[in-house]
Motif scaffolding. Structure first.
Motif, PDB file in Angstrom:
ATOM      1  N   ASN B 116       0.875  -1.594  -9.562  1.00  0.00           N
ATOM      2  CA  ASN B 116       1.567  -1.017  -8.410  1.00  0.00           C
ATOM      3  C   ASN B 116       0.495  -0.525  -7.459  1.00  0.00           C
ATOM      4  N   LEU B 118       0.403   1.415  -5.133  1.00  0.00           N
ATOM      5  CA  LEU B 118       0.360   2.846  -4.812  1.00  0.00           C
ATOM      6  C   LEU B 118      -0.579   3.598  -5.749  1.00  0.00           C
ATOM      7  N   GLN B 150       3.335  -4.748  -7.383  1.00  0.00           N
ATOM      8  CA  GLN B 150       4.082  -4.198  -6.265  1.00  0.00           C
ATOM      9  C   GLN B 150       3.214  -3.906  -5.057  1.00  0.00           C
ATOM     10  N   ALA B 152       3.189  -2.499  -0.857  1.00  0.00           N
ATOM     11  CA  ALA B 152       3.880  -1.433  -0.135  1.00  0.00           C
ATOM     12  C   ALA B 152       3.512  -1.464   1.340  1.00  0.00           C
ATOM     13  N   VAL B 166       3.903   6.405   2.420  1.00  0.00           N
ATOM     14  CA  VAL B 166       4.773   5.272   2.097  1.00  0.00           C
ATOM     15  C   VAL B 166       5.892   5.142   3.122  1.00  0.00           C
ATOM     16  N   CYS B 168       7.622   1.954   2.910  1.00  0.00           N
ATOM     17  CA  CYS B 168       8.516   1.175   2.070  1.00  0.00           C
ATOM     18  C   CYS B 168       7.755   0.737   0.829  1.00  0.00           C
ATOM     19  N   ALA B 169       8.285   1.055  -0.357  1.00  0.00           N
ATOM     20  CA  ALA B 169       7.655   0.610  -1.606  1.00  0.00           C
ATOM     21  C   ALA B 169       8.722   0.547  -2.696  1.00  0.00           C
ATOM     22  N   PRO B 170       8.751  -0.493  -3.488  1.00  0.00           N
ATOM     23  CA  PRO B 170       7.939  -1.692  -3.347  1.00  0.00           C
ATOM     24  C   PRO B 170       8.476  -2.565  -2.225  1.00  0.00           C
TER      25      PRO B 170
END
Lengths: 420, 873
Positions: B116, B118, B150, B152, B166, B168-170
């Motif tokens: 991910n 992030l 993922q 983002a 953030v 938009c995630a994922p």
């Protein structure tokens, strides 16, 4: 500490109004001059970046900017006798074995972080040498660790010739790792190092017309430094020196204590290398002794210190047997003398550069901090506040007063030592 | 003054030169309270929504756009910013970036979707400042690998935590085919495809298992409940009516067991009840992908990889966004038919080109993006700050024939749609996140500085420059072109309202006679029978100069065996047939300081080259090149250190150089020695320029000391940061040949050039080693980006022409449209310092050397007509 801050506050109050190049007066509890007895209390008058007067009681010049440092103890700015500080783009010209005219002066990054770190520790002058990869490495220089004008930072572009009689030069031999290369570098072993050195010296001796740096050095026109750490390397260079009649300064000297008598009788000074407290280590497996400095001094050898944390090294030496006096001299006037710049730095005396370290206690007490560093008459750590706006200065002092439990954090600065 | 006529703004956009004033801008971050509304007044709004383009206001409150329109009445407490004369766009989006990622996270890869991105974000990194300074407000980041995981969409704004960043995630599931080191064989390629397939199959299986277990659990629960109920019910009647129902119940049981019991017993003995799968977050994520919640971002370049990608999308029915697509070939049609969403870039390759992106066709971008297809532009930056160059790629896309409007959409509304964030980003519309960029000119031009960048209504960058001028260059509304014929006569004249003479754009005529140039007054009658070609307001400039370049021929010039190669002459390795030469010519460069490479300390002689001329090498060498950079340190020969380089240059200039170790016949040795001595004597007598290639501050200082000691006429080549040395450069009259901007550069590189130029240092522009890899735009691009940082258009233009020529000691008429000079000039399809423009015609010795393609013709007409038309809407 609190008093120190208050004293600064008072000082600003007086100092801010006046302008121009007025005298700076430092008042402190004590000053070790590295020259004569300690002065108590101490007053130092600084004019044009030099020490104009110092003593216990001095008539203050009119209009002087007085900084009362309270309980502080003043010592001369420290001199690191041997380093590769700030050299960029390679410290040795390792394509050759003998590079007597190799000068690092053109390759020094004067903005290097290493200089700023040295200033923070109270080191105001440093000897900068080429690296140890070559048998005859090149020319060392002496410079201040801080200053806006580079020309004024270099005290002596030509502080001597550096040789290596240790196992370092053989490690750069590439004939085995690169058998395809036509550029074979010698020597391949330690005896080869000695052979090359001897051959080079013989060559320089024989050829009278040779305008070589080496020849000049052998005639005593330049200081010769020789990096040697093990006792047999030191013995060897002593023998070679006797044979060719020159007197090198031993650099490193990790096992020099075993030859203290020899070094004393031959009057060969030693610049002790970086402090190492672990037992036999490094490629040369030297066996250092903690009271190395004390043993050497006891025998009457002149000692200086080099490497990082100079004050800590001196403290360490005191802790294990070196007299406090000698320890201070080993990081101030002795290295200055070896580098040939003792007319400028190394002691607190009238006429010398105003390079002063302000300590908050006895220099060799392990809890003592460097509170301020003055180079050429200007506060470098913390930065020169006389150039600031009054409001700003008050703010700074306020902050110091608030955090009076700890010393003011050393601050980095770009302001020059000679700025008004 | 308020601008009422949008047409004027557009003219001003086209003639971008007038606006590039301004002091070096320092990013200023104002902590505007989010509560205070903000209104941007009087800007030319390119809303990218149904509202189209208009001159109006934008009202922002609580991080959202509250109103867009003409003369909005702002609330009392609103902060007002006058942006009249500026262009306001939605904040630009880089659809593939590495901003915010730690160095490790940029490399981290997986092939089962477990990462991910992030987790690799450093919210305290400072690189965002330089990116925000170029109007970019959102970036898409993702892990790498075969199936990384993922991705983002992140904001470009100061932050204290990842969550603040953030948007938009994922936002995507990163996947790739055929781009890593193990993609060389078809087997390796197939195994990548296979791994992806297996990963998705495993996820499907996992999902199935989960579903079955859930069903089983539900059933168990149900039956448990039923049992409970059953027992309760069974118990109830037992108390009261046991006797009555006894026989009946028994019957029923009997009957039931007759039919059901054997089968259920069998089932119980053969199939175990479904077990709960071990929870696997990677597969959970892939289930979301398979459910169509998150698209797969698939990077593929070759046709087979693209085919595999599409096949996977069909098989597993996930949404797919394709990235890269350098060589779609046979898949081109299916991509167009499927209307696949595409992420395309980088349009220009500034440094090394990966194998899969090499030899992309010139129509690569336009063939994929025609007919209003949705695509997103991306830098594909490998370093966080690379996203600041997004507009470079935008301008290059326009230069390659993409529609301006489409390219702007590819950074705004279309990019938002491709990333699935069009609810929040991409247009100036009510309710959208208040991410805006305010430009002092055409947003697509890298030379245009940004005045203001907002992220969620917060000012994240504000130029502290004076308001850029709004001078509108008067010009005719429609440009009717008399296109030049392919065969030009021996005598003719050209006319344009914009001819570059003496550093200024002036209306003028040029008379060309027998390959020589004569400037001709407009009112003066031309010699009888001279055809006059009216080029309208097309810009006519002399051919540009690359002050330092090797055309990728450095290995042919350099002989690395000895560091003193002062006998070498770059001209001896000049190949007029080199494809790089043609690339330079078509890019409008007609003069070159052709230099040896940088592996030797004294690299050799720099020659003047007239590109495309019958006799390209001009006279004797104009400069000798010295190298203090680390490229000339070589532990296989002397010198291996900077101090050694300095010593060697001293020795050479003092004529104490070492004798050569190379074997050569005595006569050749002597010739070399003579060459050397002659060349160095010319340097010492200041007759030829000494070029010092030096990058770091220490190297530059060493160069300056040598220049001062020997009193040389000199220039620095490729210095990294000259800010500390500007006084020295002015004092010693040392010029600077700026190297091309690198992806990882900090803005202070350009700031240094601007400061030096302001102080009076002659700044010219050099080129990267190989013009083919960079599309030969790099010198012009450096100039444009320096203008973005505050260089005046005059200085930028001089650096590409007469200033650079002066620096190299070339004759006065070099790179100038003056009488008697060879008739070498370039006719541009726009302003030459706009990277989106290209040479339309290149004329050498009065003859047509290059004529732009048909597409360029169309574009040139459009340039005049399309833009005002768009404004009129």
């Amino acid at each position: 500490m609190y008093r120190f801050a208050i004293a600064l506050l008072v000082a600003f109050h007086f100092g801010c109004g006046s302008t121009g190049a007025e005298d700076l007066v430092l008042m402190a509890a004590k000053a070790y001059t590295a020259h004569g007895p300690a002065i108590e209390p101490a007053v130092i008058v600084i004019r044009d970046g030099k020490i104009a007067e110092l003593g216990a009681k001095i008539e203050l010049p009119a209009g002087a900017h007085v900084v009362d440092l309270g309980d502080a103890v003043l010592v001369p700015g420290f001199v690191n006798a041997y380093s590769q500080m700030g050299i960029s783009g390679g410290s040795s010209e390792l394509t050759r074995e003998l590079t007597p005219d190799f000068e690092v002066l053109a390759a020094i990054d004067w903005e290097s972080r290493a200089f700023r770190e040295a200033v923070d520790e109270g080191v105001t002058t440093v000897g900068i040498s080429p690296g140890t990869d070559n048998v005859v490495a090149g020319i060392a220089l002496a410079a201040k660790t801080h200053g806006k004008e580079l020309r004024r930072r270099v005290l002596r572009p030509n502080a001597g010739l550096v040789m290596t009689l240790a196992s370092d030069p053989r490690s750069r031999n590439r004939s085995r790792s690169r058998p395809d290369s036509i550029y074979v570098r010698q020597p391949t072993n330690r005896m080869g190092v000695v052979w090359m050195l001897r051959r080079a010296i013989q060559g320089a001796r024989r050829d009278e017309s040779a305008s070589g740096v080496l020849a000049e050095a052998l005639q005593g026109e330049r200081r010769i430094y020789c990096v040697s750490r093990t006792h047999f390397d030191i013995e060897t260079i002593a023998r070679v020196a006797e044979e060719f009649d020159f007197a090198p300064v031993i650099v490193g000297g990790e096992e020099s204590h075993r030859l203290a008598e020899l070094l004393a009788t031959r009057k060969l000074p030693v610049i002790l290398g970086p402090l190492r407290t672990s037992v036999a280590a490094g490629t040369e497996q030297t066996d250092p002794v903690w009271n190395r400095a004390g043993v050497l001094r006891q025998a009457g050898v002149q000692i200086a210190m080099s490497g990082p944390s100079l004050l800590e090294q001196a403290r360490f030496a005191v802790r294990f047997g070196l007299a406090a006096d000698d320890a201070l001299r080993a990081i101030t006037c002795v290295p200055a003398g070896i580098l040939g710049i003792d007319e400028r730095v190394g002691t607190l005396q009238a006429g010398r550069d105003a390079d002063v370290v302000v300590l908050d206690g006895d220099p060799f007490e392990f809890t003592t901090n460097v509170q301020a560093v003055i180079i050429g008459g200007a506060f470098v750590v913390p930065p020169d506040r006389r150039t600031r706006e009054p409001g700003e200065a008050n703010q700074t002092v306020g902050r110091h007063a608030a955090g009076s439990q700890s010393r003011p954090a050393p601050q980095r600065t770009q302001s020059g030592p000679n700025s008004p | 003054m308020t601008i009422t006529c949008p047409r004027h703004i557009l003219i001003y956009l086209v003639s971008g030169t007038a606006v590039m004033l301004g002091l070096p801008s320092v990013p200023v971050v104002n902590a505007t309270s989010p509560a205070a509304p903000l209104v941007l007044q009087g800007g030319y709004l390119r809303t990218q929504s149904d509202q189209g383009d208009l001159v109006g206001d934008v009202l922002i409150r609580d991080g959202k756009i509250e109103a867009v329109g003409v003369e909005i009445k702002p609330p009392e407490n609103a902060r007002r910013i006058d942006v009249s004369g500026c262009v306001v766009t939605p904040g630009l989006i880089d659809a593939r970036s590495t901003l915010w990622l730690t160095a490790a996270a940029r490399r981290e890869a997986a092939s089962d979707g477990r990462l991910n991105i992030l987790d690799g974000v450093d919210p305290l990194a400072e690189d965002w400042r330089e990116v925000a300074r170029q109007g970019i407000t959102a970036v898409y980041v993702q892990p790498s690998g075969n199936l990384g995981g993922q991705g983002a969409v992140l904001a470009v704004a100061p932050s204290r935590s990842v969550d603040e960043l953030v948007i938009c995630a994922p936002a995507g599931a990163q996947a790739s085919l055929g781009i890593d080191g193990s993609s060389s064989t078809s087997r390796a390629r197939y195994s990548q495809y296979d791994r992806l397939k297996k990963a998705f199959e495993a996820a499907q299986k996992y999902g199935e298992q989960k579903r079955k277990f859930a069903e089983y659990q539900a059933q168990q629960k149900k039956s448990a409940e039923a049992k409970k109920k059953g027992t309760k019910e069974a118990n109830k009647p037992k108390d009261g009516a046991t006797k009555n129902n006894d026989g009946k119940q028994d019957d029923g049981k009997q009957a039931g067991s007759d039919t059901k019991a054997p089968s259920s017993a069998k089932a119980a003995s053969t199939a175990k009840p479904p077990t709960e799968p071990t929870p696997d977050p990677a597969k959970e994520f892939l289930l979301k992908v398979l459910a169509g919640d998150v698209p797969v971002r698939m990077e593929a370049h070759r046709e087979d990889d693209v085919a595999h990608a599409l096949k996977l999308a069909d098989e597993f029915k996930f949404r797919i966004v394709l990235e890269g697509i350098s060589h779609p070939r046979s898949q081109h049609r299916s991509l167009l038919e499927r209307r696949s969403l595409l992420v395309l870039g980088p349009v220009v390759q500034l440094e090394s080109t990966p194998a899969y992106r090499r030899r992309r066709g010139d129509d690569w971008l336009t063939s994929l993006t025609s007919e209003g297809r949705r695509w997103a532009l991306a830098t594909f930056g490998e370093q966080p700050r690379a996203s600041r160059l997004l507009r470079v790629h935008a301008a290059a896309a326009v230069a390659r024939g993409a529609e301006r409007a489409s390219v702007l959409r590819a950074m705004t509304t279309d990019a938002a749609a491709v990333l699935g964030v069009d609810q929040d980003l991409g247009s100036l519309a009510v309710g959208k996140r208040a991410d805006l960029a305010v430009f002092s000119g055409d947003p697509l031009e890298p030379a245009t500085p940004v005045r203001l960048t907002l992220s969620a209504g917060q000012v994240v960058y504000e130029a502290n420059a004076e308001r850029p001028g709004r001078e509108v260059v008067a010009e005719r509304d429609a440009i009717e072109l008399d296109l030049l014929p392919a065969e030009l006569p021996a005598r003719y004249a050209v006319h344009s309202t914009r001819v570059l003479r003496g550093g200024q754009w002036k209306p003028g005529r040029l008379l060309i006679r027998n390959g020589k140039l004569t400037p001709w007054k407009i009112d003066k009658k031309l010699p009888a029978g001279t055809p006059l070609y009216d080029l309208g307001s097309a810009c006519i400039t002399p051919g540009f100069l690359i002050a330092h370049g090797s055309l990728g021929a450095a290995p042919l010039i350099d002989d690395p065996s000895e560091a003193d190669a002062s006998h070498l002459r770059a001209a001896d390795a000049y190949d007029p047939e080199d494809p790089g030469v043609e690339a330079l010519l078509q890019a409008g460069y007609l003069r070159l300081g052709f230099a040896p490479g940088n592996v030797n300390v004294v690299a050799g002689a720099v020659s003047r080259v007239r590109i495309g001329a019958a006799n390209p090498i001009q006279g004797s060498p104009c400069a000798v090149k010295f190298v203090l950079a680390d490229s000339a340190r070589n532990s296989e020969r002397y010198p291996a250190s900077l101090a050694g380089q300095v010593a060697l240059i001293h020795d050479v200039l003092e004529n104490k150089g070492l004798p050569t170790q190379r074997f050569a016949p005595a006569a050749i040795r002597q010739a070399h020695r003579d060459d050397k001595q002659q060349r160095l004597a010319a340097v010492l007598r200041r007759r030829t320029t000494a070029l010092f290639e030096a990058a770091t501050a220490t190297e530059v200082r060493a160069a300056i000391q040598i220049i001062e000691k020997f009193k040389l006429r000199a220039a620095l080549v490729n210095p990294d940061d000259i800010r500390p040395f500007i006084d020295d450069l002015v004092r010693l009259k040392v010029g600077v040949v700026a190297r091309p901007v690198r992806v990882g550069d900090y803005d202070h590189y350009l700031d240094g050039l601007v400061q030096a130029s302001r102080a009076g240092v002659n700044v010219a522009f050099g080129s990267a080693m190989d013009p083919l890899s960079t599309g030969a735009i790099d010198a012009r691009l450096t100039a444009a980006l320096a203008m973005n940082a505050g260089l005046t258009p005059e200085a930028a233009m001089a650096g590409l022409t007469t200033g650079g020529a002066k620096l190299l000691g070339m004759p006065n008429h070099t790179c100038a449209l003056v009488g008697g000079a060879p008739a070498d000039f370039v006719i541009w399809d726009g302003m030459p310092l706009n990277v989106s423009c290209r040479p339309k015609y290149v004329v050498i010795d009065g003859k047509m050397a290059f004529a732009g393609k048909k597409a360029a013709d169309d574009k040139m007409r459009k340039l005049a007509s399309v833009m005002p038309a768009a404004a009129a809407e």
